[in-house]
Scaffold this active site. Structure first.
Site, PDB file in Angstrom:
ATOM      1  N   CYS A   1       2.236   8.605  -1.790  1.00 43.55           N
ATOM      2  CA  CYS A   1       3.613   8.099  -1.834  1.00 43.55           C
ATOM      3  C   CYS A   1       4.043   7.732  -0.422  1.00 43.55           C
ATOM      4  O   CYS A   1       3.797   8.488   0.519  1.00 43.55           O
ATOM      5  CB  CYS A   1       4.545   9.171  -2.394  1.00 43.55           C
ATOM      6  SG  CYS A   1       6.262   8.646  -2.503  1.00 43.55           S
TER       7      CYS A   1
ATOM      8  N   GLY B   1       3.693   0.034  -4.645  1.00 48.12           N
ATOM      9  CA  GLY B   1       4.947   0.138  -5.383  1.00 48.12           C
ATOM     10  C   GLY B   1       6.038   0.665  -4.478  1.00 48.12           C
ATOM     11  O   GLY B   1       5.757   1.247  -3.422  1.00 48.12           O
TER      12      GLY B   1
ATOM     13  N   HIS C   1       5.234   6.773 -11.648  1.00 48.27           N
ATOM     14  CA  HIS C   1       5.523   7.302 -10.306  1.00 48.27           C
ATOM     15  C   HIS C   1       6.865   6.737  -9.805  1.00 48.27           C
ATOM     16  O   HIS C   1       7.709   7.491  -9.292  1.00 48.27           O
ATOM     17  CB  HIS C   1       4.361   6.914  -9.371  1.00 48.27           C
ATOM     18  CG  HIS C   1       4.557   7.264  -7.930  1.00 48.27           C
ATOM     19  ND1 HIS C   1       3.798   8.218  -7.280  1.00 48.27           N
ATOM     20  CD2 HIS C   1       5.403   6.770  -6.986  1.00 48.27           C
ATOM     21  CE1 HIS C   1       4.195   8.291  -6.014  1.00 48.27           C
ATOM     22  NE2 HIS C   1       5.158   7.421  -5.808  1.00 48.27           N
TER      23      HIS C   1
END
Ligand code: GNR
Ligand code: NI
Length: 181
Positions: free
Chosen positions: A91, A46, A133
């Protein structure tokens, strides 16, 4: 298409709140395609526009192995949340750090696609986690904000150290063992 630079914690630009997309034009298309290329290259599952220093409410996600199921989410809104799910998150803006975060297990989402068409659907599992997120990024929030102050400070120091080591090994890109003579 072009790769964009991913901002890293603790860059203050990651704290910017993103604005809604109003114009579904060619420029938006370029941003989306660049974000997809940047996400696939990283590689990640993502990416939020905030991470490439564009403060618009645009997210791309692809959970497929073949990088062939891009999901483009513009102006997302979570309509309902159900249950709790705790899972390990990472992340691209906090490289090589993984920790547990609690999220809603199921969400009902309303969003627009790259043509401005509105959709609504339910998500669970990894897709629900990833949407939440990425939506945090649009609010200037990072998964490390859910951790203790002590853990976050340790992470900040480790990333600083990693960046310094990286610079020392790649003198051409700015760092290196430069000396006064
Ligand atoms: O690539 C990513 N993997 C991931 C794993 C668990 C929970 C969330 C994510 S999103 C992340 C890419 C990223 O930083 N998106 O903002
Ligand atoms: Ni992220």
């Amino acid at each position: 298409m072009a790769l964009r630079t991913i901002l890293e914690f603790p860059d203050p630009r990651l704290r910017t709140r993103a604005r809604p997309v109003r114009q579904f034009d060619a420029e938006l298309g370029v941003l989306i395609d660049d974000m997809l290329e940047t996400m696939y290259q990283a590689p990640g599952i993502g990416l939020a526009a905030s991470q490439v220093d564009v403060h618009l409410r645009v997210i791309v996600i692809d959970l497929s192995d073949g990088h062939d199921q891009p999901f483009v989410v513009i102006n997302p809104e979570i309509l309902t949340r159900e249950g709790d799910a705790k899972g390990e998150e990472g992340c691209l803006s906090v490289p090589n750090i993984f920790d547990e975060v609690r999220r809603a297990a199921k969400i009902r989402l309303r969003w627009q696609d790259r043509n401005g068409e509105t959709h609504e659907a339910d998500f669970e599992g990894m897709m629900a986690v990833c949407v939440q997120h990425e939506m945090d990024h649009l609010e200037g929030k990072l998964f490390v904000d859910y951790l203790s102050d002590l853990k976050r400070e340790r992470i900040r120091k480790k990333l600083d150290k990693d960046r310094k080591e990286r610079a020392a090994r790649a003198p051409a890109s700015g760092g290196g063992a430069r000396r006064a003579y």
